[in-house]
Structures are given as structure tokens and as C-alpha cells.
Design a protein around this motif. Structure first.
Motif, PDB file in Angstrom:
ATOM      1  N   LYS A 230       0.816  -1.208   0.000  1.00 26.14           N
ATOM      2  CA  LYS A 230       0.000   0.000   0.000  1.00 26.14           C
ATOM      3  C   LYS A 230       0.851   1.260   0.000  1.00 26.14           C
ATOM      4  O   LYS A 230       0.443   2.285  -0.542  1.00 26.14           O
ATOM      5  N   ASP A 231       2.038   1.197   0.580  1.00 28.07           N
ATOM      6  CA  ASP A 231       2.923   2.358   0.570  1.00 28.07           C
ATOM      7  C   ASP A 231       3.371   2.695  -0.857  1.00 28.07           C
ATOM      8  O   ASP A 231       3.481   3.859  -1.231  1.00 28.07           O
ATOM      9  N   LEU A 232       3.598   1.674  -1.663  1.00 33.06           N
ATOM     10  CA  LEU A 232       3.990   1.876  -3.047  1.00 33.06           C
ATOM     11  C   LEU A 232       2.867   2.543  -3.834  1.00 33.06           C
ATOM     12  O   LEU A 232       3.105   3.463  -4.617  1.00 33.06           O
ATOM     13  N   ILE A 233       1.658   2.115  -3.625  1.00 26.63           N
ATOM     14  CA  ILE A 233       0.511   2.705  -4.312  1.00 26.63           C
ATOM     15  C   ILE A 233       0.347   4.166  -3.903  1.00 26.63           C
ATOM     16  O   ILE A 233       0.082   5.035  -4.740  1.00 26.63           O
ATOM     17  N   GLN A 234       0.521   4.452  -2.638  1.00 27.61           N
ATOM     18  CA  GLN A 234       0.409   5.831  -2.168  1.00 27.61           C
ATOM     19  C   GLN A 234       1.495   6.729  -2.788  1.00 27.61           C
ATOM     20  O   GLN A 234       1.225   7.858  -3.180  1.00 27.61           O
ATOM     21  N   SER A 235       2.698   6.198  -2.897  1.00 22.40           N
ATOM     22  CA  SER A 235       3.782   7.005  -3.482  1.00 22.40           C
ATOM     23  C   SER A 235       3.535   7.255  -4.967  1.00 22.40           C
ATOM     24  O   SER A 235       3.853   8.325  -5.490  1.00 22.40           O
ATOM     25  N   ILE A 236       2.928   6.312  -5.660  1.00 25.55           N
ATOM     26  CA  ILE A 236       2.589   6.514  -7.068  1.00 25.55           C
ATOM     27  C   ILE A 236       1.490   7.557  -7.199  1.00 25.55           C
ATOM     28  O   ILE A 236       1.525   8.414  -8.078  1.00 25.55           O
ATOM     29  N   ARG A 237       0.517   7.527  -6.331  1.00 25.07           N
ATOM     30  CA  ARG A 237      -0.559   8.503  -6.388  1.00 25.07           C
ATOM     31  C   ARG A 237      -0.038   9.901  -6.090  1.00 25.07           C
ATOM     32  O   ARG A 237      -0.533  10.891  -6.650  1.00 25.07           O
TER      33      ARG A 237
END
Length: 60
Positions: free
Chosen positions: A50-57
Motif C-alpha cells: 500500500k505504501d507503493l501505491i500511495q507514493s505513485i498517487r
């Protein structure tokens, strides 16, 4: 070529076509069906960070 020769040729062609259709139908019925017992590969479980998805967003 007279009518009798034309009739004999026509009947010969007609009988050939009938024999061809009968042989094709017989071949289709006597042939084995396709084996449909294909094993489905297992689905791998994918874990999403989920941290990766947040950084992409945030980059958008």
C-alpha cells in the motif's frame, strides 16, 4: 456428346458427391472428440504494498 452420355456423366458426378458426403458424415461421427481435461494452473496470490501505491498517487 449426346444426351445419354451427358446423363451418365451427370449421374456419375451426383453419386460421387453423395458418397463423399456420406463418408464425411461417417468420419465425423466415428472420430474421437477432443480431450478437454486440461489442468488449470494455480493462481498465485499477489500481495500489494500500500505504501507503493500511495507514493505513485502522490507523483501524479
Amino acid at each position: 456428346m449426346n444426351r445419354r452420355e451427358l446423363l451418365i456423366i451427370s449421374v456419375g458426378i451426383f453419386m460421387t458427391i453423395i458418397a463423399w458426403v456420406v463418408a464425411d458424415v461417417y468420419h465425423a461421427q466415428s472420430q474421437d472428440t477432443i480431450d478437454t481435461t486440461i489442468a488449470v494452473p494455480p493462481i498465485k496470490s499477489i500481495s500489494v504494498n500500500k505504501d507503493l501505491i500511495q507514493s505513485i498517487r502522490m507523483r501524479e
